[in-house]
Scaffold this active site. Structure first.
Site, PDB file in Angstrom:
ATOM      1  N   SER A   1     -46.530 -22.035 -17.306  1.00 51.38           N
ATOM      2  CA  SER A   1     -47.645 -21.235 -17.901  1.00 51.38           C
ATOM      3  C   SER A   1     -47.914 -19.859 -17.494  1.00 51.38           C
ATOM      4  O   SER A   1     -48.630 -19.180 -18.115  1.00 51.38           O
ATOM      5  CB  SER A   1     -48.603 -22.136 -17.793  1.00 51.38           C
ATOM      6  OG  SER A   1     -48.720 -23.332 -18.418  1.00 51.38           O
TER       7      SER A   1
ATOM      8  N   GLU B   1       0.829  -1.010  -0.018  1.00 52.37           N
ATOM      9  CA  GLU B   1       0.116  -0.041  -0.060  1.00 52.37           C
ATOM     10  C   GLU B   1       0.829   1.271   0.043  1.00 52.37           C
ATOM     11  O   GLU B   1       0.354   2.356  -0.763  1.00 52.37           O
ATOM     12  CB  GLU B   1      -0.686   0.011   1.209  1.00 52.37           C
ATOM     13  CG  GLU B   1      -1.859  -1.092   1.253  1.00 52.37           C
ATOM     14  CD  GLU B   1      -2.915  -1.014   0.223  1.00 52.37           C
ATOM     15  OE1 GLU B   1      -3.218   0.184  -0.613  1.00 52.37           O
ATOM     16  OE2 GLU B   1      -3.547  -2.102  -0.471  1.00 52.37           O
TER      17      GLU B   1
END
Length: 804
Positions: free
Chosen positions: A468, A185
């Site tokens: 359906s 970092e």
């Protein structure tokens, strides 16, 4: 007079004068031999004015131009004489005027002027951005800003986000872990100030060549500031504020304290904050017990916590771990041998096994009934345009989130499954969605049995075959919308050549109306309707109601395609039937305010628009009402005007053979989708995976899906009584079918209505006349009877008197 000694005229003299004040040795009178240049006279030219010099230059140019054209080549000249003549020509050629370079100086001056203005403007903008920066409040370094959630009535119902995990003291953090974090970092953290200008220059160059945001230069101090005070958007304003607040941070704390705060505030995905908590969550260890590969992974995850999560993205996690190992080697923290050995270790080595039941450390506060709903709120925030690239946990930004949650409906939906009042079988799962028809806001969610926050939400994430229940969307709705079909449109129900598709009752019914075909959920008529409308129109209609259709197979309109939809999507597609044809994207979040009280506009966008005609919506509703008399008998709610559709799916041949399922009588998905004028609800019952011979549903199980729908819709109707649906003015019954009427049909119906009214009045008048006639006859009879009675009475009296 000897022409050699003849005095030249002024004009001739001027012609022979070359620049420099000498008579040209090459001057020859036009009347003389042009090759004779021995008599050239060297004279001093008289003084001339500037005008004369200019004229002389012009004349000289004309003379030499003419001489060069007319002079014959003299091959008798010696090499020395030839060079002399060339030199004379060079001397006599006039100089070209110098180009004016004042424009360049003006341009440079103008650029410097603009640069000065730009620098001043940039300075003032930066000052303004710093003025807008949040106040540096040291108390925030120890607190956590969780998200507050409000329901539809703006009542607070939840706090989302995680409190900080266990704090690690610097004495608990091994040197190797510190080296890994610093190498990854900010390797020079203990050497530079709040901003590392060396890295900044490199980042600026990278951003210029590769685009803004391609490389960052944030120090650990800046990253800590970003996580506490700012958002993660990569814009210049935020970077300026970040640098300013980092200076304020380093004025108040020493480097070691800042580093200690940083490792305790890092986000590690899955709701995990802090290095010490992460070591326990991922490896079940204290920091001192971590191996080098495990140390490297924990050092690498914070850059993109969700993207490098080893449970979800093991390949990305390994690449990131190996990058950290390389950086540690590059900065001399480990040897090449150590790095190579660590890279060979499997990424899952030592990793605690977790599934959806024990993922996510959560310290949020809300009622258990709201778990699925709050999980969807978090998902919408994380997937939003505003926060989709945010590396931290959006729930810890101190947001205020206003939702469409109706707590009364939510509790009813949750309790219907918590009590299992209809007896849903244990092996199947359930998902439910309730939408407000006005704006498609999500009023309630049930994401599945034993649902955990952050887990897989069947209601919103599942891609299921709809059976359906898709027929109104991919067959009959488009037919009404684009073909103008009436409810009595005749459709041929017979075997499709080359196909083995059958109706659910294994029968063919000849010519049937569209209304009856939908009511009884026949497959063949739905396919015939789909084919009549055409795939392009089908896809257009589906897209308008939020469904993507990619599979143009024969089973698509009966819910057997490769495309799958969630209960949330299905409910959203039905909403336009309920409200006159308007669709909006279903969502839980309606508005969001940041931690400074400013509304984030992107959450307040409204995409509601009319996507189908109001006539189509009503005609479909009129048919879906009738389904209650067909396949949805157990869904009916007494006294409530409602449209509803059921759906089931069957097992594949391979699944049936593997587990011995009865493909004719067993199903794997069961649906009910219905709506009143106020709310739309979708209920799904089914299975995540088919891996057990108990994972099937019978017709009785499908009935229970309907009963669960009925229980909840009945409760909603009691809370919010719906109105009956009303037909648009241009919809009416014509020749026995409901349809959109033409002007001619309207005229015919109006004429017919007048005739019927006249006939009715005539019948009423006839009945009234007959009634009056009957009344008169009755009165006359009564009068005669009264007269007879009076005479008989008198006679009786007279007889009595006579007998006395």
């Amino acid at each position: 007079m000897n022409k050699k000694n003849e005095q030249l005229s002024r004009r001739a003299r001027y012609k022979s004068v070359a620049p420099g004040g000498f008579v040209s040795r090459n001057y020859v009178n036009d009347n003389e031999n042009k090759n004779n240049n021995s008599d050239t006279i060297r004279r001093t030219a008289p003084k001339r004015s500037r005008y004369n010099e200019i004229e002389e230059d012009k004349n000289t140019q004309r003379v030499y131009k003419r001489n060069s054209q007319n002079r014959p080549v003299n091959n008798n000249l010696t090499k020395k004489e030839d060079k002399r003549n060339i030199a004379k020509k060079r001397i006599s050629k006039p100089n070209k005027p110098r180009k004016n370079k004042k424009w360049l100086a003006a341009l440079i001056k103008y650029c410097l002027y603009l640069a000065s203005i730009g620098t001043i403007a940039l300075f003032l903008i930066c000052v303004y951005w710093i003025y807008q920066a949040p106040e540096f409040n040291s108390s925030l370094l120890d607190n956590n800003n969780r998200t507050i959630v409000y329901d539809i009535n703006d009542k607070e119902v939840a706090k989302l986000g995680n409190k900080i995990g266990d704090n690690a003291e610097m004495s608990e953090v091994p040197q190797q872990m510190q080296d890994a974090i610093l190498a990854t970092e900010d390797n020079r953290f203990f050497e530079h100030g709040a901003v590392d200008y060396r890295r900044l220059v490199g980042a600026i160059f990278s951003n210029i060549t590769s685009g803004f945001g391609s490389q960052g230069a944030s120090t650990i101090s800046q990253q800590l500031i970003k996580r506490i005070f700012l958002d993660d958007n990569k814009h210049i304003k935020r970077k300026v504020q970040e640098a300013y607040l980092a200076y304020k941070l380093e004025q108040n704390y020493d480097k070691e304290t800042i580093f200690n705060m940083y490792i305790n505030r890092i986000y590690y995905s899955d709701g995990v904050y802090g290095l010490k908590t992460a070591a326990n969550y991922y490896y079940g260890k204290e920091l001192s017990a971590l191996s080098l590969p495990q140390t490297a992974l924990l050092a690498g995850i914070p850059q993109q916590p969700n993207g490098y999560n080893p449970y979800d993205h093991p390949e990305n996690a390994k690449k990131r771990r190996d990058t950290v190992l390389y950086l540690m080697k590059y900065h001399g923290k480990i040897s090449e041998e150590e790095a190579n050995a660590a890279e060979q270790v499997d990424i899952t080595d030592g990793l605690v096994r977790r599934d959806s039941s024990n993922r996510f450390i959560l310290s949020s506060e809300f009622d258990e009934s709201l778990t699925a709903y709050m999980s969807q709120v978090a998902m919408e925030l994380r997937n939003s345009k505003e926060y989709r690239n945010y590396d931290g946990d959006v729930l810890n930004l101190g947001l205020k989130v206003y939702t469409n949650l109706d707590t009364n409906i939510q509790k009813s939906v949750y309790n219907s499954m918590a009590n299992n009042s209809v007896g849903i079988k244990n092996s199947s799962d359930i998902a439910m969605v309730v939408l407000n028809n006005e704006n498609s806001g999500v009023s309630a969610l049930y994401g599945g049995r034993n649902f955990k926050f952050g887990g897989f939400n069947y209601a919103t994430q599942a891609k299921l075959q709809p059976g359906s229940s898709i027929k109104p969307i991919l067959a009959y709705g488009p037919a009404v919308e684009y073909l103008g079909w009436a409810t009595n449109q005749m459709i041929e129900d017979k075997k499709i050549p080359g196909s083995e598709i059958q109706n659910w009752d294994r029968k063919y019914h000849g010519n049937v109306t569209m209304n009856y075909a939908l009511m009884m959920s026949f497959n063949i008529p739905a396919i015939k309707t789909y084919q009549a409308v055409g795939f392009n129109n089908i896809r257009k209609y589906a897209n308008s109601v939020g469904l993507e259709v990619t599979d143009d197979s024969i089973t698509t309109p009966i819910g057997g395609s490769a495309d799958g939809y969630s209960p949330l999507q299905m409910a959203g597609a039905y909403v336009p039937f309920s409200n006159g044809g308007y669709y909006a994207t279903p969502k839980t979040v309606r508005k969001v305010f940041d931690n400074e009280g400013f509304e984030i506009a992107s959450f307040n966008s409204n995409d509601r628009k009319q996507v189908i005609k109001d006539t189509t919506a009503y005609i479909m509703t009129s048919m879906l009402r009738n389904v209650i008399s067909g396949t949805a008998q157990y869904s009916a709610v007494g006294g409530v005007d409602m449209g509803v559709k059921t759906g089931t799916t069957t097992f594949s041949v391979s699944e049936a053979e593997k587990f011995g399922f009865d493909v004719d009588n067993y199903s794997k998905d069961s649906w009910v989708i219905g709506y009143t004028s106020k709310y739309t609800m979708a209920v799904w019952q089914g299975f995540d995976t088919i891996d057990d011979n108990k994972k099937f549903m019978t017709s009785q199980d499908n009935v229970k899906t309907q009963m669960l729908y009925k229980t909840n819709m009945q409760s909603i109707a009691r809370l919010y009584p719906p109105k009956a649906f009303t037909a648009p003015n241009n919809v009416g019954t014509y020749n026995g079918g409901l349809k959109v009427l033409t002007n001619e049909e309207k005229s015919q119906l109006e004429a017919q209505a007048r005739k019927e009214e006249e006939a009715k009045k005539e019948e009423e008048n006839k009945k009234a006349a007959e009634a009056e006639k009957n009344n008169n006859s009755t009165n006359n009879s009564n009068n005669r009877n009264n007269d007879t009675a009076t005479i008989n009475s008198r006679n009786t009296t007279n007889n009595s008197n006579n007998g006395g």
